[in-house]
Write a protein that holds these residues in place. Structure first.
Motif, mmCIF file in Angstrom:
data_model
loop_
_atom_site.group_PDB
_atom_site.id
_atom_site.type_symbol
_atom_site.label_atom_id
_atom_site.label_comp_id
_atom_site.label_asym_id
_atom_site.label_seq_id
_atom_site.Cartn_x
_atom_site.Cartn_y
_atom_site.Cartn_z
ATOM 1 N N ILE A 305 7.928 26.475 32.453
ATOM 2 C CA ILE A 305 8.206 27.458 33.512
ATOM 3 C C ILE A 305 9.680 27.834 33.497
ATOM 4 O O ILE A 305 10.042 29.018 33.552
ATOM 5 N N VAL A 306 10.559 26.831 33.409
ATOM 6 C CA VAL A 306 12.006 27.081 33.405
ATOM 7 C C VAL A 306 12.399 27.925 32.201
ATOM 8 O O VAL A 306 13.168 28.888 32.315
ATOM 9 N N ASP A 307 11.857 27.584 31.030
ATOM 10 C CA ASP A 307 12.215 28.316 29.815
ATOM 11 C C ASP A 307 11.753 29.761 29.858
ATOM 12 O O ASP A 307 12.328 30.627 29.186
ATOM 13 N N ASP A 308 10.722 30.039 30.634
ATOM 14 C CA ASP A 308 10.164 31.393 30.674
ATOM 15 C C ASP A 308 10.840 32.281 31.717
ATOM 16 O O ASP A 308 10.523 33.461 31.827
ATOM 17 N N LEU A 309 11.791 31.704 32.485
ATOM 18 C CA LEU A 309 12.435 32.476 33.546
ATOM 19 C C LEU A 309 13.466 33.445 32.985
ATOM 20 O O LEU A 309 14.170 33.119 32.027
ATOM 21 N N PRO A 310 13.586 34.638 33.585
ATOM 22 C CA PRO A 310 14.671 35.534 33.203
ATOM 23 C C PRO A 310 16.000 34.987 33.709
ATOM 24 O O PRO A 310 16.043 34.297 34.727
ATOM 25 N N VAL A 311 17.073 35.275 32.995
ATOM 26 C CA VAL A 311 18.405 34.858 33.443
ATOM 27 C C VAL A 311 19.005 36.021 34.227
ATOM 28 O O VAL A 311 19.288 37.081 33.673
ATOM 29 N N ILE A 312 19.164 35.806 35.534
ATOM 30 C CA ILE A 312 19.653 36.847 36.433
ATOM 31 C C ILE A 312 21.175 36.740 36.563
ATOM 32 O O ILE A 312 21.718 35.636 36.676
ATOM 33 N N LYS A 313 21.841 37.872 36.547
ATOM 34 C CA LYS A 313 23.293 37.859 36.708
ATOM 35 C C LYS A 313 23.644 37.329 38.090
ATOM 36 O O LYS A 313 23.281 37.906 39.108
ATOM 37 N N SER A 314 24.333 36.188 38.116
ATOM 38 C CA SER A 314 24.651 35.539 39.386
ATOM 39 C C SER A 314 25.873 34.663 39.195
ATOM 40 O O SER A 314 25.894 33.794 38.316
ATOM 41 N N ASP A 315 26.897 34.900 40.010
ATOM 42 C CA ASP A 315 28.102 34.064 39.921
ATOM 43 C C ASP A 315 27.782 32.611 40.236
ATOM 44 O O ASP A 315 28.431 31.694 39.727
ATOM 45 N N ALA A 316 26.768 32.399 41.080
ATOM 46 C CA ALA A 316 26.374 31.039 41.446
ATOM 47 C C ALA A 316 25.432 30.420 40.417
ATOM 48 O O ALA A 316 25.087 29.245 40.525
ATOM 49 N N GLY A 317 25.006 31.205 39.424
ATOM 50 C CA GLY A 317 24.120 30.685 38.395
ATOM 51 C C GLY A 317 22.721 30.395 38.893
ATOM 52 O O GLY A 317 22.037 29.510 38.363
ATOM 53 N N LEU A 318 22.264 31.122 39.905
ATOM 54 C CA LEU A 318 20.963 30.851 40.515
ATOM 55 C C LEU A 318 19.814 31.297 39.615
ATOM 56 O O LEU A 318 19.878 32.340 38.974
ATOM 57 N N LEU A 319 18.754 30.482 39.585
ATOM 58 C CA LEU A 319 17.555 30.850 38.847
ATOM 59 C C LEU A 319 16.733 31.874 39.607
ATOM 60 O O LEU A 319 16.132 32.771 39.012
ATOM 61 N N PHE A 320 16.701 31.725 40.932
ATOM 62 C CA PHE A 320 15.852 32.580 41.759
ATOM 63 C C PHE A 320 16.716 33.323 42.768
ATOM 64 O O PHE A 320 17.068 32.787 43.826
ATOM 65 N N THR A 321 17.084 34.549 42.439
ATOM 66 C CA THR A 321 17.915 35.359 43.331
ATOM 67 C C THR A 321 17.618 36.825 43.097
ATOM 68 O O THR A 321 17.345 37.236 41.963
ATOM 69 N N THR A 322 17.646 37.598 44.157
ATOM 70 C CA THR A 322 17.505 39.046 44.041
ATOM 71 C C THR A 322 18.816 39.751 44.365
ATOM 72 O O THR A 322 18.959 40.939 44.131
ATOM 73 N N THR A 323 19.775 39.007 44.903
ATOM 74 C CA THR A 323 21.075 39.578 45.266
ATOM 75 C C THR A 323 22.166 39.148 44.306
ATOM 76 O O THR A 323 23.220 39.787 44.239
ATOM 77 N N GLY A 324 21.961 38.067 43.590
ATOM 78 C CA GLY A 324 22.984 37.512 42.718
ATOM 79 C C GLY A 324 23.868 36.511 43.421
ATOM 80 O O GLY A 324 24.556 35.712 42.785
ATOM 81 N N ASP A 325 23.862 36.526 44.760
ATOM 82 C CA ASP A 325 24.747 35.659 45.535
ATOM 83 C C ASP A 325 24.001 34.565 46.291
ATOM 84 O O ASP A 325 24.544 33.485 46.516
ATOM 85 N N THR A 326 22.778 34.851 46.713
ATOM 86 C CA THR A 326 22.038 33.898 47.533
ATOM 87 C C THR A 326 20.648 33.662 46.946
ATOM 88 O O THR A 326 20.108 34.528 46.244
ATOM 89 N N ALA A 327 20.096 32.494 47.262
ATOM 90 C CA ALA A 327 18.746 32.189 46.807
ATOM 91 C C ALA A 327 17.740 33.045 47.561
ATOM 92 O O ALA A 327 18.015 33.554 48.652
ATOM 93 N N VAL A 328 16.555 33.184 46.999
ATOM 94 C CA VAL A 328 15.515 33.988 47.639
ATOM 95 C C VAL A 328 15.060 33.323 48.939
ATOM 96 O O VAL A 328 15.185 32.114 49.123
ATOM 97 N N SER A 329 14.526 34.139 49.841
ATOM 98 C CA SER A 329 14.010 33.649 51.119
ATOM 99 C C SER A 329 12.741 34.434 51.442
ATOM 100 O O SER A 329 12.181 35.101 50.581
#
Length: 449
Positions: A305-329
């Motif tokens: 699952i981890v290997d199949d995730l897209p790498v999203i541009k995020s200064d925090a290096g988050l795996l799951f984010t739509t803003t790049g700054d905060t985790a999804v909610s």
């Protein structure tokens, strides 16, 4: 009555009539197709027709004003369609009248929904509840009630209209708050009962008493513990339904199933916490509920699952984010979608098995929360033969102090046992999902588009 070929040039050439008058040009090839010009210079395409013979009254339907999008060519095509309806005795005037009525009803419904959202948005209504009820009837404790609302309820429910909040939403919220202890969960439960009770009393038009989502929810136990675990059949449905959620929530739910970690710990995963060489996830203490780090070995299924995730541009290096700054909610809505998909799958399979329609309608998904997946994993690993101290280490549910070098030691303690437990659990999940013994310990995943 002027006639001629209706074209852009001929329409533009129609003179503006005197005040109070109308000027028309009727097409000489498509009978009933015309243009009307008002004394203000407005030019509109229309169709005039009669259904029922010469004695029947003639009717007109306006196609639209001359100009974008209604050119002479497009208006001619539309007029041809309308006149074909007339030929079939299907009155375009009635259809247009019905459309106007439908549009009016939609606007009225939207206006009513806007009023409901404004009056019954949770945060707005909760403030009204404090002012009009708590401050009057809880003279000594209203500030505590206000604190519970501001701290625990508003951040989770925001301005969602009360009629749209479901019992599943509230069960999960109470459970999440209850993770801090028995008292916060019970206080949140009592406060929600008061708020929805007050809403059902004061807003009966939108919140009839029988519709309160708190009616069927039992208070959390004084010990603050839940016993709910998912059966293998429920686990299978949850896994399959998660596949339909897509990124990011589908992978999150499946990692919750496979790792047993807390919802926000998985949602807040950062790439720097994943050691691909060692094939584990090191949850830092500052992100865990108890402040203690936890080493989570990744089963091949979790790693896939981890290997199949897209790498999203995020200064925090988050795996799951739509803003790049905060985790999804927004997990309340996600959970509702998950439950709905589970029910659809359940009913589809039951129907294919020949279940009667009446029985299909009675099928339901028993209330559960994402937090129950932790207990499901722990209980499942114990059923597979792993001792309590290993399962507690897996889910980071260990008591006592682990500071300094002791903390480092405890973080890596049981690493081999935890890996064995999580890999065995992943195989068990695969068998539950596929309905047959696992030939490997890698769970098949849908390809990401």
């Amino acid at each position: 009555m002027a006639t001629g070929k209706i074209t852009k040039r001929s329409v533009d050439a129609i003179p503006v009539p005197d005040r109070g008058k109308r000027e028309h040009l009727w097409d000489d090839t498509l009978k009933g197709f015309g243009v009307m010009v008002t004394d203000k210079g407005a030019r509109s395409y229309l169709v005039q027709y009669r259904i029922g013979g010469r004695g029947a009254p003639s009717r007109r339907v306006t196609i639209g004003k001359h100009g974008s999008p209604w050119t002479a060519e497009k208006a001619r095509i539309r007029a041809t369609e309308l006149l074909e309806q007339v030929r079939r005795k299907d009155d375009p005037f009635d259809a247009a009248k019905a459309k106007v009525a439908a549009d009016k009803a939609v606007k009225a419904q939207q206006a009513a929904s806007a009023v409901v959202s404004e009056r019954l948005g949770f945060s707005t209504f909760a403030d009204r509840f404090v002012k009009n009820y708590a401050m009057v009837n809880q003279q000594r404790s209203w500030k505590e009630t206000q604190g519970i609302i501001n701290r625990d309820l508003k951040p989770a429910l925001g301005e969602r209209p009360l009629p749209e909040i479901t019992d599943a939403d509230l069960v999960e919220l109470i459970e999440t708050i209850g993770e801090r202890g028995a008292s916060p969960g019970l206080k949140a439960y009592k406060t929600l009962r008061m708020i929805f009770g007050y809403a059902c009393d004061k807003e009966r038009r939108h919140m009839p008493p029988a519709k309160s989502p708190m009616l069927g929810i039992k208070p959390p136990s004084k010990a603050g513990k839940r016993e709910r675990t998912l059966s293998d059949a429920e686990l299978r449905l949850a896994w399959m339904a998660a596949g339909g959620l897509g990124w990011p929530f589908g992978p999150i739910v499946r990692l919750l199933i496979l790792t047993g970690q807390r919802r926000d710990e998985v949602a807040g995963l950062a790439w720097q916490e994943i050691d691909k060489a060692a094939n584990h996830w090191l949850l830092p203490g500052e992100r865990s509920k108890n402040g203690l780090p936890n080493l989570v070995p990744l089963s091949p299924s979790a790693r896939a699952i981890v290997d199949d995730l897209p790498v999203i541009k995020s200064d925090a290096g988050l795996l799951f984010t739509t803003t790049g700054d905060t985790a999804v909610s927004g997990f309340s809505k996600v959970k509702a979608r998950l439950d709905a998909s589970m029910l659809d799958l359940m009913r589809k399979e039951a129907a294919e098995a020949g279940m009667a329609d009446a029985a299909l309608k009675r099928l339901k998904v028993e209330p559960w929360t994402l937090h129950d997946l932790r207990r499901t994993l722990a209980t499942g690993c114990q059923r597979l033969g792993f001792p309590t101290e290993v399962t507690e280490a897996v889910i980071n549910h260990v008591s006592g102090s682990r500071a300094g070098i002791v903390g480092v030691y405890q973080t890596y303690r049981y690493e081999k046992e935890k890996r064995a437990a999580l890999e065995a659990w992943a195989r068990h999940v695969l068998e539950a999902v596929s309905g047959r013994p696992a030939e490997s310990n890698v769970i098949a995943l849908e390809r990401r588009a």
